[in-house]
Scaffold this active site. Structure first.
Site, PDB file in Angstrom:
ATOM      1  N   HIS A 157       0.837  -1.210   0.000  1.00 42.77           N
ATOM      2  CA  HIS A 157       0.000   0.000   0.000  1.00 42.77           C
ATOM      3  C   HIS A 157       0.873   1.261   0.000  1.00 42.77           C
ATOM      4  CE1 HIS A 157      -3.731   2.249   1.401  1.00 42.77           C
ATOM      5  NE2 HIS A 157      -2.763   3.118   1.643  1.00 42.77           N
ATOM      6  N   GLU A 158       1.831   1.300   0.917  1.00 46.41           N
ATOM      7  CA  GLU A 158       2.677   2.491   1.026  1.00 46.41           C
ATOM      8  C   GLU A 158       3.616   2.630  -0.170  1.00 46.41           C
ATOM      9  OE1 GLU A 158       1.737   4.486   3.143  1.00 46.41           O
ATOM     10  OE2 GLU A 158       0.556   3.152   4.415  1.00 46.41           O
ATOM     11  N   HIS A 168       1.890   4.495  -2.835  1.00 49.59           N
ATOM     12  CA  HIS A 168       1.984   5.931  -2.562  1.00 49.59           C
ATOM     13  C   HIS A 168       3.350   6.481  -2.982  1.00 49.59           C
ATOM     14  CE1 HIS A 168      -1.833   6.121  -0.721  1.00 49.59           C
ATOM     15  NE2 HIS A 168      -1.510   5.677   0.489  1.00 49.59           N
TER      16      HIS A 168
END
Length: 267
Positions: free
Chosen positions: A164-165, A168
């Site tokens: 997820h990160e 980003h």
């Protein structure tokens, strides 16, 4: 999100700072509730196993159980961080998703490794409205990725959080994202949609078995939408849940269809 020049995250370790930490002082936000043994039944000066027994026997309130949980995280911080680091190193070596994202980030002149993907304890907050605020991780353009070691349940959970990160991080290198939403909340909404969609955290088995959210249709989409709305709502520039839902809906079609750098939703 509009294209911009490439920026590379620095290697300094990020410090876990909840985005809504202003709740302790801002009159507009609920105050953080601190433990009162006389009210909750939880006494930090008492042996942990005695407090645990009191929880089992109903002598400690739900609020007290929250403070007990946080106290155990403090006591086990070193152990949790070492476990988290082992999971992180495994993911960098063996996870197809993490290895793929790492290569794509390097292709944009970025770098993510053990120096700037760090495991730390992230304190949760209980506010006066009864809400518990936790985080699994975070991305900082100037520092790297934070994994909240005390919230990591197992190796797969860390893999999802790290993926997820990393989405980003890729979005930051590929586009100039307004992370706080001060200029345009659509940036935050889009990257949150993409991160929840591509990381695997909304796959059917996790929603149905781990979270108990079982539906026959649109389960994946609803999970992505819900998590994106929650993340946008946490941005300082977002006024309320109505605005968060509106912004997510505005960018939904284009951002949910954007699977870059993957060819399709892999997880």
């Amino acid at each position: 999100m509009a294209p911009s020049t490439t920026q590379t995250p620095e290697a300094a370790a990020p410090t876990p700072t909840p985005s809504s930490s202003a709740a302790a002082t801002s009159p507009e936000l609920p105050a953080i509730v601190k433990n009162d043994p006389a009210r909750t039944g939880f006494d930090p000066a008492t042996k942990w196993w005695m407090n645990y027994f009191k929880i089992l026997s109903g002598q400690i309130t739900t609020e007290g159980a929250f403070h007990y949980r946080e106290s155990r995280y403090v006591a086990n911080e070193e152990r949790d961080c070492k476990t988290c680091e082992g999971y992180r190193d495994w993911a960098f070596a063996h996870s197809p998703t993490v290895r793929f994202m790492r290569e794509k980030i390097e292709a944009l002149n970025g770098r993510l490794d053990a120096d700037n993907v760090v495991c730390r304890r992230c304190p949760a907050r209980l506010t006066a409205d009864g809400e518990v605020h936790r985080q699994s991780g975070g991305f900082s353009p100037g520092h790297g990725i934070l994994i909240c070691a005390n919230e990591v349940r197992d190796r797969k959970h860390l893999e999802d959080t790290l993926a997820h990160e990393m989405v980003h991080a890729w979005d930051h290198l590929r586009w100039k994202v307004d992370w706080a939403g001060g200029k345009d909340l659509k940036h935050a909404a889009c990257t949150e949609i993409r991160a929840s969609m591509l990381s695997g955290e909304c796959r059917w088995t996790k929603e149905a078995i781990t979270r108990g959210n079982w539906t026959l249709t649109q389960q994946f989409q609803e999970c992505v939408r819900k998590r994106a709305v929650q993340s946008v709502l946490a941005r300082p520039a977002c006024k309320d849940d109505v605005q968060a839902v509106k912004v997510v809906n505005q960018v939904w079609d284009s951002c949910f269809a954007d699977t870059r750098p993957f060819d399709e939703v892999y997880r």
